[in-house]
Motif scaffolding. Structure first.
Motif, mmCIF file in Angstrom:
data_model
loop_
_atom_site.group_PDB
_atom_site.id
_atom_site.type_symbol
_atom_site.label_atom_id
_atom_site.label_comp_id
_atom_site.label_asym_id
_atom_site.label_seq_id
_atom_site.Cartn_x
_atom_site.Cartn_y
_atom_site.Cartn_z
ATOM 1 N N ALA A 85 7.511 64.554 71.451
ATOM 2 C CA ALA A 85 6.371 64.079 70.632
ATOM 3 C C ALA A 85 5.939 62.484 71.356
ATOM 4 O O ALA A 85 4.763 62.234 71.117
ATOM 5 C CB ALA A 85 6.803 63.688 69.231
ATOM 6 N N GLU B 26 1.981 54.980 62.951
ATOM 7 C CA GLU B 26 3.658 55.292 63.345
ATOM 8 C C GLU B 26 3.958 55.168 64.638
ATOM 9 O O GLU B 26 5.226 54.808 64.861
ATOM 10 C CB GLU B 26 3.785 56.855 63.112
ATOM 11 C CG GLU B 26 3.883 57.118 61.450
ATOM 12 C CD GLU B 26 3.968 58.870 61.360
ATOM 13 O OE1 GLU B 26 4.519 59.521 62.305
ATOM 14 O OE2 GLU B 26 4.465 59.115 60.007
ATOM 15 N N ARG C 134 -2.604 57.691 60.349
ATOM 16 C CA ARG C 134 -1.079 57.559 60.299
ATOM 17 C C ARG C 134 -0.444 57.596 61.539
ATOM 18 O O ARG C 134 0.620 56.889 61.717
ATOM 19 C CB ARG C 134 -0.809 58.666 59.197
ATOM 20 C CG ARG C 134 0.813 58.908 59.138
ATOM 21 C CD ARG C 134 1.335 57.674 58.110
ATOM 22 N NE ARG C 134 2.578 57.708 57.747
ATOM 23 C CZ ARG C 134 3.142 56.918 57.133
ATOM 24 N NH1 ARG C 134 2.789 55.822 56.317
ATOM 25 N NH2 ARG C 134 4.572 57.027 56.836
ATOM 26 N N ASP C 135 -0.949 58.427 62.477
ATOM 27 C CA ASP C 135 -0.073 58.871 63.686
ATOM 28 C C ASP C 135 -0.051 57.317 64.425
ATOM 29 O O ASP C 135 0.868 57.191 65.108
ATOM 30 C CB ASP C 135 -0.858 59.973 64.375
ATOM 31 C CG ASP C 135 -0.565 61.118 63.864
ATOM 32 O OD1 ASP C 135 0.080 61.247 62.792
ATOM 33 O OD2 ASP C 135 -1.306 62.182 64.250
ATOM 34 N N ARG D 173 11.834 56.549 66.967
ATOM 35 C CA ARG D 173 11.291 57.655 66.016
ATOM 36 C C ARG D 173 12.191 58.328 65.176
ATOM 37 O O ARG D 173 12.086 58.628 64.295
ATOM 38 C CB ARG D 173 10.493 58.594 67.275
ATOM 39 C CG ARG D 173 9.880 59.837 66.378
ATOM 40 C CD ARG D 173 9.203 60.601 67.439
ATOM 41 N NE ARG D 173 8.318 61.507 66.606
ATOM 42 C CZ ARG D 173 8.645 62.877 66.250
ATOM 43 N NH1 ARG D 173 9.995 63.249 66.264
ATOM 44 N NH2 ARG D 173 7.872 63.517 65.750
#
Length: 307
Positions: free
Chosen positions: A262, A16, A12-13, A246
């Motif tokens: 992040a 994304e 998922r990271d 983001r």
């Protein structure tokens, strides 16, 4: 992201971040060992958008004209006409980009930064939007060339896939016996919708305090004793653009310092050069240095300027 997750399990990271780069009008570099799904991620992301997609398999004998295109003499018209290369697409997948020679890699410099191609004195504008998703194996492997610093600086972010956990790897064995899930993937976003999403990201608000925070992080990399080359002004600009994407993905119309935190490592680390280089990227070491700099930079508390 949900569509891509039907193909890539348990990452998922990475998905994304890849989506963030796409919406921020940047280019993505996926670096990892062979067989962990680098190209599959790029193909799944490209296939989820109803747009033009071209793939370039980089090899040592690939020529710059094989990417940009070439002028061919038309005997009927008695003039040269330009035949566009595979770079003319909304999403360009560059597979194993570091297997091509530096001369061929340099053919991407103008297109990635200025979104145009110059051939035989004529300039040709690339489609809008335009994104390069490149994969590469670690430079320590045989038959690879390190990307020039100017080209690494044009990639908005670098990610690594990593190995899947045991549960996801076992699930992959079951789901792929009858075929690849990529064959079942259908576009979920039109090119017009993607353009609207990009425009939405551009309108996300960034306060002066957050801007100063991003600048402070980039400036700290330029004076750090462990680094020979710090982040460029282009890196600062792309860090803020990625933070805006983001924020939009999180349902916000404003950027928080958390967005900068992040994204600082994936956006900045691949642009840095260690003071005592061992000949490679030193990916993990540079990421640790970038993370240390982010942690040491004061977070803004107000909205009018730096903390």
């Amino acid at each position: 992201m949900a569509a891509v997750e039907t193909v890539i399990d348990g990452k998922r990271d990475a998905i994304e971040l890849a989506t963030t780069v796409l919406l921020a009008e940047g280019h993505l570099l996926v670096e990892d060992v062979p067989g962990v799904g680098k190209t599959m991620l790029a193909r799944a992301l490209a296939k989820s958008v109803d747009c033009t997609v071209n793939r370039i398999q980089f090899t040592p004998d690939l020529l710059p004209s094989d990417i940009t295109g070439v002028s061919v003499y038309n005997q009927a018209e008695r003039e040269f006409e330009f035949k566009p290369g595979p770079i003319f697409a909304n999403i360009v997948i560059g597979d194993e980009i570091n297997r091509a020679s530096p001369k061929t890699q340099s053919a991407l410099l103008e297109s990635m930064e200025e979104r145009q191609v110059s051939v035989d004195g004529a300039t040709h504008v690339l489609p809008d939007p335009f994104t390069v998703i490149a994969t590469q194996n670690p430079v320590e492997m045989e038959g690879t060339y390190a990307l020039p610093e100017a080209q690494r600086d044009r990639f908005m972010a670098r990610i690594s896939m990593g190995y899947p956990d045991a549960a996801n790897e076992a699930a992959m064995l079951r789901t792929r016996e009858q075929g690849s899930p990529l064959d079942e993937l259908r576009p979920v976003v039109t090119i017009e919708r993607l353009r609207q999403m990009v425009l939405t990201v551009r309108d996300v608000f960034v306060s002066p305090a957050v801007e100063h925070y991003a600048v402070a992080i980039a400036a700290a990399t330029r004076v750090d004793k462990e680094l020979r080359l710090g982040a460029s002004p282009r890196a600062t600009l792309q860090l803020v653009r990625a933070a805006k994407a983001r924020a939009a993905l999180d349902g916000r119309d404003f950027v928080l310092p958390d967005d900068i935190d992040a994204l600082a490592v994936p956006v900045l680390a691949h642009r840095l050069m260690a003071a005592k280089s061992s000949g490679g990227y030193g990916r993990e070491a540079l990421a640790e240095i970038a993370a240390r700099i982010v942690q040491a930079t004061p977070v803004p508390l107000g909205a009018a300027g730096p903390a």
